[in-house]
Every structure is written in C-alpha cells, then in structure tokens.
Design a protein around this motif. Structure first.
Motif, PDB file in Angstrom:
ATOM      1  N   VAL A  79       2.988  12.119  12.020  1.00 36.47           N
ATOM      2  CA  VAL A  79       3.526  11.744  10.704  1.00 36.47           C
ATOM      3  C   VAL A  79       2.739  10.619  10.036  1.00 36.47           C
ATOM      4  O   VAL A  79       2.866  10.408   8.829  1.00 36.47           O
ATOM      5  CB  VAL A  79       5.018  11.346  10.806  1.00 36.47           C
ATOM      6  N   LEU A  80       1.909   9.902  10.802  1.00 35.16           N
ATOM      7  CA  LEU A  80       1.098   8.840  10.203  1.00 35.16           C
ATOM      8  C   LEU A  80      -0.026   9.420   9.351  1.00 35.16           C
ATOM      9  O   LEU A  80      -0.685  10.383   9.741  1.00 35.16           O
ATOM     10  CB  LEU A  80       0.485   7.961  11.291  1.00 35.16           C
ATOM     11  N   ARG A  81      -0.252   8.799   8.215  1.00 34.59           N
ATOM     12  CA  ARG A  81      -1.413   9.148   7.415  1.00 34.59           C
ATOM     13  C   ARG A  81      -2.664   8.554   8.050  1.00 34.59           C
ATOM     14  O   ARG A  81      -2.581   7.562   8.790  1.00 34.59           O
ATOM     15  CB  ARG A  81      -1.247   8.605   5.995  1.00 34.59           C
ATOM     16  N   PRO A  82      -3.832   9.108   7.792  1.00 36.43           N
ATOM     17  CA  PRO A  82      -5.074   8.495   8.282  1.00 36.43           C
ATOM     18  C   PRO A  82      -5.159   7.049   7.822  1.00 36.43           C
ATOM     19  O   PRO A  82      -4.917   6.739   6.644  1.00 36.43           O
ATOM     20  CB  PRO A  82      -6.162   9.362   7.655  1.00 36.43           C
ATOM     21  N   GLY A  83      -5.459   6.153   8.751  1.00 36.82           N
ATOM     22  CA  GLY A  83      -5.471   4.729   8.446  1.00 36.82           C
ATOM     23  C   GLY A  83      -4.134   4.058   8.663  1.00 36.82           C
ATOM     24  O   GLY A  83      -4.042   2.824   8.631  1.00 36.82           O
ATOM     25  N   GLY A  84      -3.080   4.855   8.881  1.00 37.42           N
ATOM     26  CA  GLY A  84      -1.755   4.299   9.134  1.00 37.42           C
ATOM     27  C   GLY A  84      -1.681   3.631  10.490  1.00 37.42           C
ATOM     28  O   GLY A  84      -2.488   3.901  11.385  1.00 37.42           O
ATOM     29  N   PRO A 137       1.802  -3.505   5.920  1.00 37.18           N
ATOM     30  CA  PRO A 137       0.748  -3.251   4.930  1.00 37.18           C
ATOM     31  C   PRO A 137       0.818  -4.227   3.767  1.00 37.18           C
ATOM     32  O   PRO A 137       1.896  -4.669   3.365  1.00 37.18           O
ATOM     33  CB  PRO A 137       1.044  -1.818   4.471  1.00 37.18           C
ATOM     34  N   ALA A 138      -0.342  -4.549   3.227  1.00 35.47           N
ATOM     35  CA  ALA A 138      -0.410  -5.488   2.105  1.00 35.47           C
ATOM     36  C   ALA A 138       0.108  -4.862   0.820  1.00 35.47           C
ATOM     37  O   ALA A 138       0.644  -5.551  -0.047  1.00 35.47           O
ATOM     38  CB  ALA A 138      -1.848  -5.965   1.919  1.00 35.47           C
ATOM     39  N   GLU A 158       1.482  13.571   8.158  1.00 35.37           N
ATOM     40  CA  GLU A 158       0.787  12.534   7.389  1.00 35.37           C
ATOM     41  C   GLU A 158       1.600  12.093   6.170  1.00 35.37           C
ATOM     42  O   GLU A 158       1.105  12.062   5.043  1.00 35.37           O
ATOM     43  CB  GLU A 158      -0.600  13.041   6.972  1.00 35.37           C
ATOM     44  N   SER A 159       2.854  11.701   6.421  1.00 34.52           N
ATOM     45  CA  SER A 159       3.767  11.361   5.321  1.00 34.52           C
ATOM     46  C   SER A 159       4.166   9.893   5.276  1.00 34.52           C
ATOM     47  O   SER A 159       4.816   9.474   4.319  1.00 34.52           O
ATOM     48  CB  SER A 159       5.035  12.216   5.416  1.00 34.52           C
ATOM     49  N   VAL A 160       3.808   9.092   6.300  1.00 25.27           N
ATOM     50  CA  VAL A 160       4.184   7.673   6.292  1.00 25.27           C
ATOM     51  C   VAL A 160       2.942   6.824   6.539  1.00 25.27           C
ATOM     52  O   VAL A 160       1.959   7.271   7.134  1.00 25.27           O
ATOM     53  CB  VAL A 160       5.272   7.350   7.344  1.00 25.27           C
TER      54      VAL A 160
END
Length: 271
Positions: free
Chosen positions: A151-156, A35-36, A123-125
């Motif tokens: 565990v991925l957030r939306p957009g992760g 990620p930027a 949705e914590s990482v």
C-alpha cells in the motif's frame, strides 16, 4: 527482574514520570519522522487515537485501522467505516468532519474496521505508522509487512515499533522460564503478563522483517536508552527538564543496539 515491572508494562502502574517521558519521546520522534508535506498516513497502532491525532494536527489525512484484538473496549463512532466504504476516490478527496468522532482534527482522521489491508489499493498511502508494539502483537508480522509494502507509494516510509529481546527475556526470567533464556536466531514468542502472546525482536530480526518485505531500512534503535530510575531522578529534581531529557534521548545514536530498552523502533522506505 524486568527492566520495568510487569504491572507497569502498559503504563498502568506507578511509573508516571517514566511514561510521561516515554510518550514525549514517541511524540517528538513522530514529529521529526512525519512527511514534511501534507500526506496520507495509515495508522496501525491499535485504534487509540494518540498518534493518528498528532499526524492529523500536523496537516496529514489519516486512516486509523481499528484492531479489535487490542481495542475491544473502544466504542466506534458513527464516523467509523467498513473496509468496503473506503476506496481510492476517498483517499484522494478531503475527509469530511464528523462531530461524533473521538478526534476533532478537522475531519482528518477516519476509523476503518478491517482485519487486513485488502481494502486499500496498491500504492495509496505515503506513510505507515505502527506504534504501540503493533508488529509484536501481530504474530504474523511478515504478512502484515508485505501488506504495508504493497500500500505504500514509492518513496513512502514506515515507522515500526516492536518489543525487544531484552523485554522478552526479562519477562521469561520473571516467570522463571530459565530454559528459554538464551538468545537464538529463532522467533521468540513470550507469554505476556495479561495472558496474551508477544513476539520479541532483536535488531537483526527487525531488519530482516523489513527487508524481507522489500523495504530499505533507514535506521533501527531502542525507543529509549535512559532508565526509569534516571528519568525519575531528573524529573523529580526539576520537572521542567522533560524537554531536555527528550532531546538527550533522541540525540543519542544507539543504532542497532538491542541490549537496552524494552522496545525497538525502526524507519524504512519503499524505493
């Protein structure tokens, strides 16, 4: 015959120039992929510290899961955490530095002992990195990827590396298991030279693994298409050509080509 001899598969043999190139490719690919903005990155790559350290130096906070099936020789530092000691509060607060940790990246890497991802809230990482063939060693990869999705957030996003069918069939050929040398849609489990089992994927199977977990596949490609002999020849002629070789590799677009390379790598997003 293996595309890389069996004793070289873990980088322990004499193909030093090739593995130098290989790791440089992974490092540059990870640099482009991360990620930027500063984010929370979960590293499932086996507890060796190489890629978690790179993510930390890029400004991210990293949770590195120690996989004891792969890293039994790793001595845990006093900063290692049990799964019960990491919660949503610790994910949202700065990570405290620990001078005893193997990685001294401003306290941005935390080691966690856990058999699965149940210790992480939904949705914590922001990103998940599974290098070092992580999803080939994890034979129940579907279950692991379902956890990744949770565990991925939306957009992760997730970056996943697996052993390819090319490697699997080459290992079987070296073992003279001729009856298994045919490509089917079935799961291919292959005895590794050290006695363990690896799960090998075609590009279609890797896509199915990711989409089956609910992720949207961005791309699938061989990790490297340049052969060890080519890399050795170029670096032998001019050691300064490493950066050029890496750019050449990553600027190629062998999307979904699973006829070359010992590993496949994929990027996927949670929409």
């Amino acid at each position: 015959m293996l595309p890389i001899p069996a004793e070289e598969l873990n980088g322990s043999g004499t193909l030093g120039p090739y593995w130098t190139f290989y790791r440089a490719v992974v490092a540059e690919q990870l640099t482009r992929w991360l990620p930027a903005q500063p984010s929370v990155v979960l590293d499932l790559s086996g507890g060796r510290g190489r890629w978690s350290g790179q993510a930390a130096r890029a400004g991210h906070r990293v949770i590195e899961l120690l996989d004891f099936r792969r890293s039994t020789s790793l001595a845990l530092s006093s900063s290692s955490l049990s799964s019960s000691s990491l919660n949503s509060q610790s994910l949202s607060s700065p990570l405290a530095p620990d001078p005893q940790a193997r990685l001294r990246d401003a306290g941005r890497v935390r080691h966690v002992r856990a058999d699965d991802l149940a210790f992480l809230p939904d949705e914590s990482v922001d990103a998940v990195v599974a290098e070092e063939r992580a999803m080939s060693i994890e034979l129940m990869a579907e279950s692991a990827m379902s956890d990744v999705f949770r565990v991925l957030r939306p957009g992760g996003r997730a970056l996943i590396c697996v052993d390819s069918l090319v490697l699997g069939m080459a290992i079987l050929a070296e073992q003279e298991q001729w009856q298994h040398l045919r490509q089917t849609g079935e799961v291919m489990l292959v005895p590794w030279p050290d006695g363990s089992i690896t799960r090998c994927f075609s590009s279609a199977q890797l896509r199915e693994l990711l989409t089956g977990a609910g992720l949207e596949v961005e791309w699938v490609r061989p990790r490297t298409v340049l052969s060890p002999s080519t890399v050795d020849h170029v670096l032998g002629s001019d050691a300064r050509s490493l950066s050029w070789l890496v750019r050449t590799e990553l600027d190629a677009h062998p999307d979904d080509d699973d006829t070359v390379g010992i590993h496949l790598v994929a990027s996927a997003r949670k929409t």
